[in-house]
Design an enzyme around this catalytic site. Structure first.
Site, PDB file in Angstrom:
ATOM      1  CE  LYS A 254      -0.880   5.600   7.640  1.00  0.00           C
ATOM      2  NZ  LYS A 254      -0.782   4.876   6.486  1.00  0.00           N
TER       3      LYS A 254
ATOM      4  CG  ASP B 198       5.479   3.626   1.875  1.00  0.00           C
ATOM      5  OD1 ASP B 198       5.358   4.278   2.822  1.00  0.00           O
ATOM      6  OD2 ASP B 198       4.313   3.648   1.046  1.00  0.00           O
TER       7      ASP B 198
ATOM      8  CG  PHE C 237      -1.662   1.387   1.260  1.00  0.00           C
ATOM      9  CD1 PHE C 237      -3.131   1.090   0.535  1.00  0.00           C
ATOM     10  CD2 PHE C 237      -1.471   2.327   1.989  1.00  0.00           C
ATOM     11  CE1 PHE C 237      -3.977   2.217   0.245  1.00  0.00           C
ATOM     12  CE2 PHE C 237      -2.540   3.487   1.859  1.00  0.00           C
ATOM     13  CZ  PHE C 237      -3.574   3.400   1.147  1.00  0.00           C
TER      14      PHE C 237
HETATM   15  C1  LIG Z   1      -0.858   5.289   5.203  1.00  0.00           C
HETATM   16  C2  LIG Z   1       0.159   4.818   4.262  1.00  0.00           C
HETATM   17  C3  LIG Z   1       0.388   5.568   3.093  1.00  0.00           C
HETATM   18  C4  LIG Z   1      -0.526   6.487   2.605  1.00  0.00           C
HETATM   19  O1  LIG Z   1      -0.429   7.922   3.553  1.00  0.00           O
HETATM   20  P1  LIG Z   1      -1.550   9.096   3.311  1.00  0.00           P
HETATM   21  O2  LIG Z   1      -1.066   9.981   4.506  1.00  0.00           O
HETATM   22  O3  LIG Z   1      -3.089   8.519   3.755  1.00  0.00           O
HETATM   23  O4  LIG Z   1      -1.552   9.462   2.019  1.00  0.00           O
HETATM   24  C5  LIG Z   1       1.221   5.177   2.216  1.00  0.00           C
HETATM   25  N1  LIG Z   1       2.048   4.292   2.495  1.00  0.00           N
HETATM   26  C6  LIG Z   1       1.907   3.601   3.477  1.00  0.00           C
HETATM   27  C7  LIG Z   1       2.970   2.224   3.954  1.00  0.00           C
HETATM   28  C8  LIG Z   1       0.910   3.757   4.467  1.00  0.00           C
HETATM   29  O5  LIG Z   1       0.724   3.014   5.508  1.00  0.00           O
END
Ligand SMILES: *Cc1c(COP(=O)(O)O)cnc(C)c1O
Length: 405
Positions: free
Chosen positions: A254, A225, A140
């Protein structure tokens, strides 16, 4: 709370785009790992805003930073230099491999910047044929069209017409598949060092090291990520530190803001040089108010005692969950790292993660799910023993009711 500030859950259905299905309870305020709803009912928060509220709610260092900056300066355009952004960038280069920082407002935007940098680097250095982005199924990376296409869940990316091109997906943790697929046309690999949304999946150390070696072999960039795993969540400031592998680009968001919207892309001096004036930008990215709060958060979370405290708290949760499992036999595995914890449901309870979440809510405990089979917890990194024990006691009551039903 006063009557005129109260809202009802049905207002959501009347005024909001229906892409979420929130719980019925309406939070009003929080302190530490506790939240109170509009009727003053208290909840223990093991969700932490989905790995965002890393210092709990309204931590004094965040409130102080916010108040101080709120009375000085909220916003400047990127035409000007701003001190909170530079201080935060300097700090991020000190706690990571990176030499350069680009600020955005979210995880998706940080990933968007990472992908655009990789493509631009490839065009500049190797030519336009080197455009393939490889990512992993169940990964994700956010909800912009480029990042959701790179993410490995078709349910999120399909049904919006033509997608950005030359993006492919392979099974996570399968080094042979990756070795077979990679070539000199591969521009970048994007991966989470521990898959969060995909079910709290920790890769084999050999897989992560192998990905790095293949990237080096084919002159491809490695993008980590760390939007969910970063900022102390797994017990080191970034999770890559525990893999023995250093990425070329890292995205973070986050917990970076602890509750204020901010994201960042971190990279090396050499790669950053490809983002020349005008190649990319963001109106709010690097906003002084957000950066001042994030600086306070990073200063606090990067303290050795806070990071060591994450490991200690992981022990409390693992022990507590194993004890509940001995009693109720619902989980096949307690997994994850630090305070990114997944309790995977066994065959008998398969598909019922949301039922656990709802039962916990009834007992005054806020949980998360990761898919339909994993109950996820991403509590505050400074949750107290009393808060953790009280939350686990409420989970005990919730599971007792659920298994008796
Ligand atoms: C939550 C998340 C995102 C997206 O972040 P947003 O602030 O909602 O755009 C991207 N990558 C990972 C691994 C995430 O957990």
């Amino acid at each position: 709370m006063t009557a005129e500030h109260k809202v009802e859950r049905k207002l959501f259905d009347e005024v909001m785009v229906p892409c979420y299905a929130p719980m019925n309870m309406i939070p009003d305020r929080g302190k530490g790992a506790r939240i109170w709803d509009q009727d003053d009912r208290e909840y223990i928060d093991f969700a932490g805003g989905i790995a965002v509220s890393c210092l709990g709610h309204c931590h004094p260092v965040m409130v102080d930073a916010l108040k101080t900056q709120a009375e000085k300066l909220w916003h400047l355009s990127n035409v000007m230099t701003n001190a909170p952004a530079l201080r935060l960038a300097k700090k991020l280069t000190e706690v990571s491999f990176a030499d350069r920082v680009f600020f955005a407002n979210s995880g998706a935007e940080a990933n968007e910047a990472a992908l655009k940098l990789a493509r631009r680097w490839a065009v500049d250095v190797h030519g336009p044929e080197k455009s393939e982005i490889i990512a992993f199924t169940q990964g994700f990376h956010g909800r912009t069209f480029f990042t959701v296409t790179v993410g490995g869940q078709a349910a999120y990316s399909d049904g919006f017409g033509p997608k950005p091109g030359d993006v492919s997906h392979l099974p996570y943790n399968d080094l042979d598949a990756l070795a077979a697929a990679m070539s000199d046309k591969t521009c970048a690999i994007m991966m989470e060092p521990l898959q969060g949304e995909g079910g709290i999946v920790t890769p084999d150390p050999a897989f992560v090291q192998g990905v790095r070696e293949l990237c080096d072999k084919h002159n491809a960039l490695l993008i980590f990520d760390e939007v969910q795993t970063g900022n102390g969540r797994t017990g080191t400031f970034y999770a890559y530190e525990q893999t023995g592998v250093t990425p070329d680009i890292l995205s973070t968001a986050k917990s970076l803001g602890g509750g204020i919207p901010i994201g960042a892309m971190l990279t090396t001096e050499k790669l950053a040089a490809h983002m020349k004036v005008g190649t990319h930008g963001s109106t709010y990215g690097g906003n002084p108010l957000a950066c001042a709060v994030a600086e306070a958060v990073v200063n606090e979370v990067s303290k050795p005692e806070v990071l060591a405290g994450v490991k200690e708290r992981e022990g409390w949760f693992r022990e507590g969950l194993e004890a509940l499992n001995a009693k109720y036999n619902m989980f096949s595995e307690i997994r994850g790292k630090g305070l990114l914890i997944g309790a995977a449901l066994n065959e008998e309870w398969k598909g019922r993660a949301r039922d656990v979440l709802l039962a916990a809510g009834e007992e005054g405990l806020l949980l998360l799910v990761a898919g339909t089979n994993v109950v996820r917890m991403t509590p505050s990194l400074v949750i107290t023993k009393e808060e953790a024990e009280e939350g686990l006691a409420r989970l005990d009551r919730a599971l007792a009711k659920l298994t008796a039903a």
